[in-house]
Design an enzyme around this catalytic site. Structure first.
Site, PDB file in Angstrom:
ATOM      1  NE  ARG A 121      -4.025  -1.971   2.002  1.00 41.62           N
ATOM      2  CZ  ARG A 121      -3.853  -3.088   2.702  1.00 41.62           C
ATOM      3  NH1 ARG A 121      -2.847  -3.185   3.544  1.00 41.62           N
ATOM      4  NH2 ARG A 121      -4.694  -4.080   2.569  1.00 41.62           N
ATOM      5  CE  LYS A 143      -0.448  13.797 -15.284  1.00 45.09           C
ATOM      6  NZ  LYS A 143      -0.791  13.855 -16.706  1.00 45.09           N
ATOM      7  CD  GLU A 185       7.673  16.422 -23.517  1.00 40.49           C
ATOM      8  OE1 GLU A 185       7.007  17.412 -23.177  1.00 40.49           O
ATOM      9  OE2 GLU A 185       7.152  15.344 -23.886  1.00 40.49           O
ATOM     10  CE  LYS A 227       5.402  17.510 -14.828  1.00 47.91           C
ATOM     11  NZ  LYS A 227       5.456  16.270 -15.564  1.00 47.91           N
ATOM     12  CD  GLU A 237      -3.696  16.319 -16.595  1.00 50.94           C
ATOM     13  OE1 GLU A 237      -2.835  15.531 -16.159  1.00 50.94           O
ATOM     14  OE2 GLU A 237      -3.883  16.532 -17.794  1.00 50.94           O
ATOM     15  NE  ARG A 241       0.577  17.144 -13.718  1.00 48.03           N
ATOM     16  CZ  ARG A 241       1.110  16.393 -12.766  1.00 48.03           C
ATOM     17  NH1 ARG A 241       0.687  16.509 -11.523  1.00 48.03           N
ATOM     18  NH2 ARG A 241       2.056  15.526 -13.044  1.00 48.03           N
ATOM     19  CG  ASN A 245      -1.430  17.363 -21.916  1.00 52.13           C
ATOM     20  OD1 ASN A 245      -0.462  16.611 -21.866  1.00 52.13           O
ATOM     21  ND2 ASN A 245      -2.472  17.239 -21.122  1.00 52.13           N
ATOM     22  CG  HIS A 248       1.685  16.377 -25.248  1.00 50.55           C
ATOM     23  ND1 HIS A 248       2.538  17.431 -25.385  1.00 50.55           N
ATOM     24  CD2 HIS A 248       2.376  15.418 -24.572  1.00 50.55           C
ATOM     25  CE1 HIS A 248       3.699  17.143 -24.794  1.00 50.55           C
ATOM     26  NE2 HIS A 248       3.625  15.920 -24.284  1.00 50.55           N
ATOM     27  CG  HIS A 252      -0.821  11.930 -26.752  1.00 51.81           C
ATOM     28  ND1 HIS A 252      -1.479  12.568 -25.721  1.00 51.81           N
ATOM     29  CD2 HIS A 252       0.428  11.679 -26.310  1.00 51.81           C
ATOM     30  CE1 HIS A 252      -0.646  12.702 -24.683  1.00 51.81           C
ATOM     31  NE2 HIS A 252       0.509  12.164 -25.019  1.00 51.81           N
ATOM     32  CG  HIS A 265       6.191  11.463 -26.008  1.00 49.54           C
ATOM     33  ND1 HIS A 265       4.821  11.491 -26.168  1.00 49.54           N
ATOM     34  CD2 HIS A 265       6.502  12.514 -25.208  1.00 49.54           C
ATOM     35  CE1 HIS A 265       4.330  12.514 -25.473  1.00 49.54           C
ATOM     36  NE2 HIS A 265       5.326  13.150 -24.886  1.00 49.54           N
TER      37      HIS A 265
END
Ligand SMILES: NC(=O)c1ccc[n+]([C@@H]2O[C@H](COP(=O)([O-])OP(=O)(O)OC[C@H]3O[C@@H](n4cnc5c(N)ncnc54)[C@H](O)[C@@H]3O)[C@@H](O)[C@H]2O)c1
Ligand SMILES: [Zn+2]
Length: 369
Positions: A121, A143, A185, A227, A237, A241, A245, A248, A252, A265
């Site tokens: 946990r 994340k 990035e 960031k 998010e 946030r 993107n 993106h 994506h 990417h």
């Protein structure tokens, strides 16, 4: 060494940035209330290069590290690999006070972070990112997660590391193509919130491409600050946030329709950023000259700025965008720039406009006048 703080109340943590600082990993861990047993999770490329230094540093500080090595590449971001890692941790009797060091790129960071979030946990974890992308992006913000057959990052958590240690010396062994993908990035941070950083990148791109340690330290630290600031304001998010993107939505979709693996990417989002800049000229008042600067800088970083697509593949691309998480009411949402250094999220864009920028990769046209 530079330190950037990620201020998140009781979950706050520092990012250490410097040359050859992997040797200080153990000393940083010793300042926290960690148990002796710990695991380094790494991949088959990174472990032979850096696991010895990381493990030695931990042992000198009195820790007992075990090394868990996963295959390199996106395929390791799977629930099966989570199980393999957890089995190994259990086998070595890692307990509640044990901790995990993620030593590698974004794949290792996302996987090891998710393992840390769920094993017993939750046990403490530390990020030691070794790619440019991981140092400026994936290791910061908490994340973590893995992929499902149905899509990327569909299982995960928000789980912050206790600190991040960016050893810039590790970037020297990174393949040229991976390094350049990370620059996509870096350039993104300039566009979304820092015109001065963008101008510095225009000035210093040749030094950056030579991986000059001084300029890398400055740039990595600035990206981490940006960031950290976004994450501080929106840890999970809810809204802001989303500006991370930029480029993106289309990026994506390009990754999805070209088959994962054809473009890295960073390469896909370079194309996405050029397209987003062109949409911004049409829809959010970005001066055409600034869209030109975006395209030019990405090109100078050795990144692709466009793709030639048949009408059929364009349709597939738009279909893929509709399947993305950022769709609401059937309209595709974009992060668009007002000018370099300032963006707005949640802009709904008509499909004809998307088709128009995809069809005209070279020319930037504005229909505002
Ligand atoms: N969590 C987040 O917020 C976040 C943000 C962006 C991206 N990501 C994730 O990050 C992943 C991509 O990360 P990545 O681009 O770092 O890819 P990666 O982890 O696959 O690393 C790229 C390649 O470089 C190798 N490598 C790593 N460090 C090296 C070094 N110092 N020297 C030589 N080789 C080295 C790796 O073994 C791999 O083959 C994706 O899964 C993406 O979803 C997560
Ligand atoms: Zn990205």
């Amino acid at each position: 060494m530079r330190t950037v703080n990620v201020p998140l109340g009781s979950r706050s943590y520092p990012i250490f940035i410097g040359e050859k600082i992997l040797s200080e990993l153990g000393a940083h861990c010793a300042r926290l209330q960690f148990g002796r047993r710990c695991a380094i999770i790494s991949d088959e490329n990174v472990a032979p290069l850096y696991a010895k230094a990381a493990g030695g540093s931990l042992r000198r500080a009195g820790f007992e590290p075990v090394l868990v090595v996963v295959p390199a590449g996106e395929k390791s971001k799977s629930l099966r690999m989570v199980q393999t890692c957890c089995d190994q941790l259990a086998c070595h009797r890692l307990e509640r006070k044990s901790f995990i060091v993620a030593l590698g790129g974004g794949v290792v960071g996302d996987l090891a972070g998710f393992v840390a979030a769920t094993y017993l946990r939750g046990v403490a974890f530390v990020q030691a990112p070794t790619t440019l992308l991981a140092q400026v992006d994936s290791s910061v913000g908490g994340k973590v997660g893995v992929n499902l057959a149905a899509g990327k990052n569909l299982v995960g958590a928000f789980y912050q590391p206790r600190f991040v240690l960016c050893d810039l010396a590790a970037l020297r062994t990174l393949h040229e193509r991976e390094f350049r993908a990370g620059l996509a990035e870096v350039i993104k941070y300039g566009i979304i919130s820092d015109a001065a950083l963008f101008a510095q990148l225009e000035r210093d791109m040749p030094r950056l491409l030579r991986r000059d340690p001084e300029i890398l330290a400055e740039v990595v630290a600035r990206c981490c600050e940006i960031k950290a600031d976004v994450v501080r304001q929106d840890e999970t998010e809810g809204g802001l946030r989303a500006i991370l993107n930029f480029g993106h939505t289309i990026g994506h979709a390009i990754e999805a329709v070209s088959g994962y693996g054809r473009y890295l990417h960073g390469e896909a989002i370079a194309i996405g950023q050029v397209a987003a800049a062109k949409l911004s000229v049409r829809a959010s008042g970005l001066p055409a000259a600034e869209a030109g600067r975006v395209e030019e800088l990405l090109r100078r970083a050795g990144l692709p700025a466009g793709v030639k697509l048949s009408a059929r593949r364009q349709t597939a691309l738009i279909q893929a965008m509709r399947l993305d998480k950022k769709v609401s009411d059937g309209e595709i949402q974009f992060v668009l720039a007002r000018r370099i250094g300032q963006v707005e999220a949640g802009r709904k864009i008509r499909e004809e406009w998307i088709r128009a920028v995809l069809a005209a990769p070279a020319a930037v046209k504005s229909n505002r006048h």
